[in-house]
Design a protein around this motif. Structure first.
Motif, PDB file in Angstrom:
ATOM      1  N   LEU A  70     -12.196   5.502   0.875  1.00 12.80           N
ATOM      2  CA  LEU A  70     -11.132   6.140   1.501  1.00 12.80           C
ATOM      3  C   LEU A  70     -10.140   5.085   2.210  1.00 12.80           C
ATOM      4  O   LEU A  70      -9.068   5.474   2.521  1.00 12.80           O
ATOM      5  N   ILE A  71     -10.571   3.843   2.067  1.00 13.54           N
ATOM      6  CA  ILE A  71      -9.899   2.742   2.722  1.00 13.54           C
ATOM      7  C   ILE A  71      -8.656   2.353   1.904  1.00 13.54           C
ATOM      8  O   ILE A  71      -7.664   1.971   2.330  1.00 13.54           O
ATOM      9  N   GLY A  72      -8.714   2.790   0.743  1.00 10.84           N
ATOM     10  CA  GLY A  72      -7.505   2.608  -0.226  1.00 10.84           C
ATOM     11  C   GLY A  72      -6.368   3.343   0.278  1.00 10.84           C
ATOM     12  O   GLY A  72      -5.268   2.959  -0.176  1.00 10.84           O
ATOM     13  N   LEU A  73      -6.641   4.271   1.230  1.00 15.08           N
ATOM     14  CA  LEU A  73      -5.502   5.412   1.633  1.00 15.08           C
ATOM     15  C   LEU A  73      -4.699   4.596   2.792  1.00 15.08           C
ATOM     16  O   LEU A  73      -3.616   4.789   2.968  1.00 15.08           O
ATOM     17  N   ASP A  74      -5.123   3.734   3.375  1.00 13.18           N
ATOM     18  CA  ASP A  74      -4.549   2.944   4.372  1.00 13.18           C
ATOM     19  C   ASP A  74      -3.154   2.193   3.856  1.00 13.18           C
ATOM     20  O   ASP A  74      -2.092   2.556   4.533  1.00 13.18           O
ATOM     21  N   THR A  75      -3.370   1.701   2.849  1.00 14.66           N
ATOM     22  CA  THR A  75      -2.133   1.126   2.068  1.00 14.66           C
ATOM     23  C   THR A  75      -0.966   1.977   1.783  1.00 14.66           C
ATOM     24  O   THR A  75       0.383   1.891   2.020  1.00 14.66           O
ATOM     25  N   LEU A  76      -1.386   3.271   1.054  1.00 15.68           N
ATOM     26  CA  LEU A  76      -0.595   4.064   0.678  1.00 15.68           C
ATOM     27  C   LEU A  76       0.217   4.668   1.992  1.00 15.68           C
ATOM     28  O   LEU A  76       1.334   4.911   1.890  1.00 15.68           O
ATOM     29  N   VAL A  77      -0.638   5.160   3.122  1.00 12.17           N
ATOM     30  CA  VAL A  77      -0.108   5.685   4.179  1.00 12.17           C
ATOM     31  C   VAL A  77       0.800   4.855   4.945  1.00 12.17           C
ATOM     32  O   VAL A  77       1.957   5.101   5.256  1.00 12.17           O
ATOM     33  N   SER A  78       0.354   3.645   4.973  1.00 11.97           N
ATOM     34  CA  SER A  78       1.216   2.680   5.847  1.00 11.97           C
ATOM     35  C   SER A  78       2.581   2.291   5.068  1.00 11.97           C
ATOM     36  O   SER A  78       3.684   2.337   5.712  1.00 11.97           O
ATOM     37  N   GLN A  79       2.388   2.057   3.709  1.00 12.31           N
ATOM     38  CA  GLN A  79       3.778   1.908   2.973  1.00 12.31           C
ATOM     39  C   GLN A  79       4.651   3.091   3.223  1.00 12.31           C
ATOM     40  O   GLN A  79       5.966   3.045   3.215  1.00 12.31           O
ATOM     41  N   ALA A  80       4.072   4.461   2.997  1.00 12.10           N
ATOM     42  CA  ALA A  80       4.999   5.554   3.014  1.00 12.10           C
ATOM     43  C   ALA A  80       5.533   5.766   4.366  1.00 12.10           C
ATOM     44  O   ALA A  80       6.738   6.029   4.391  1.00 12.10           O
ATOM     45  N   PHE A  81       4.747   5.345   5.338  1.00  8.44           N
ATOM     46  CA  PHE A  81       5.227   5.462   6.760  1.00  8.44           C
ATOM     47  C   PHE A  81       6.432   4.377   7.069  1.00  8.44           C
ATOM     48  O   PHE A  81       7.349   4.933   7.596  1.00  8.44           O
TER      49      PHE A  81
END
Length: 157
Positions: A70-81
């Motif tokens: 699930l740590i791969g979601l950190d990059t996606l969420v932070s870039q989208a935010f």
């Protein structure tokens, strides 16, 4: 702005992010310490401490594996935010929840299927009062992953 001022400005937000993580890690470590202290006074403490350690290792391996996925979601969420795309943040959150729901049974299967094997091994090595609580069908159980009988013929019947 000088380097010291920049460091001072970033220190408080970084600390706000770090404190919950530090507390979570301290919680994991203190849980293992308390488990060891609780079983350390049992009559057969060496076996009990090794069982607690083995259980802790198994839980940590599965937790780290699931967290790593699930740590791969950190990059996606932070870039989208950072780009102001709240819709992508929500979509990533929902997909992370779906991924967690799909992986939970896969990660729990080794744990649940190994319980009879471990309990059967502990049964013949202890004289604790909880022996009567163990289901009789587990006593000659084979581990579904290693296909070995932990007790041989000692626990059958």
């Amino acid at each position: 702005m000088t380097a010291v001022q920049t460091l001072r400005a970033e220190f408080r937000p970084t600390l706000r992010l770090a404190i919950p993580l530090v507390l979570a890690e301290l919680g994991w470590m203190s849980m293992a310490i308390v488990d060891t202290m609780m079983v350390g006074r049992l009559p057969n403490s060496a076996v009990a401490i090794s069982a607690v350690s083995l259980g802790g290792i198994l839980v940590h391996i599965l937790a780290f594996f699931g967290g790593g996925l699930l740590i791969g979601l950190d990059t996606l969420v932070s870039q989208a935010f950072g780009a102001g795309q709240r819709e992508d943040c929500h979509r990533s959150l929902v997909h992370g929840i779906y991924l967690s729901l799909a992986l939970t049974p896969l990660l729990m299967t080794p744990v649940w299927s190994s319980i009879p094997c471990f309990v059967s091994r502990a049964y013949r090595r202890t004289s604790l009062p909880w022996r009567s609580l163990i289901p009789k069908r587990w006593l000659g159980a084979r581990c579904r992953f290693c296909s070995i009988s932990p007790c041989g013929d000692a626990c059958k019947g």
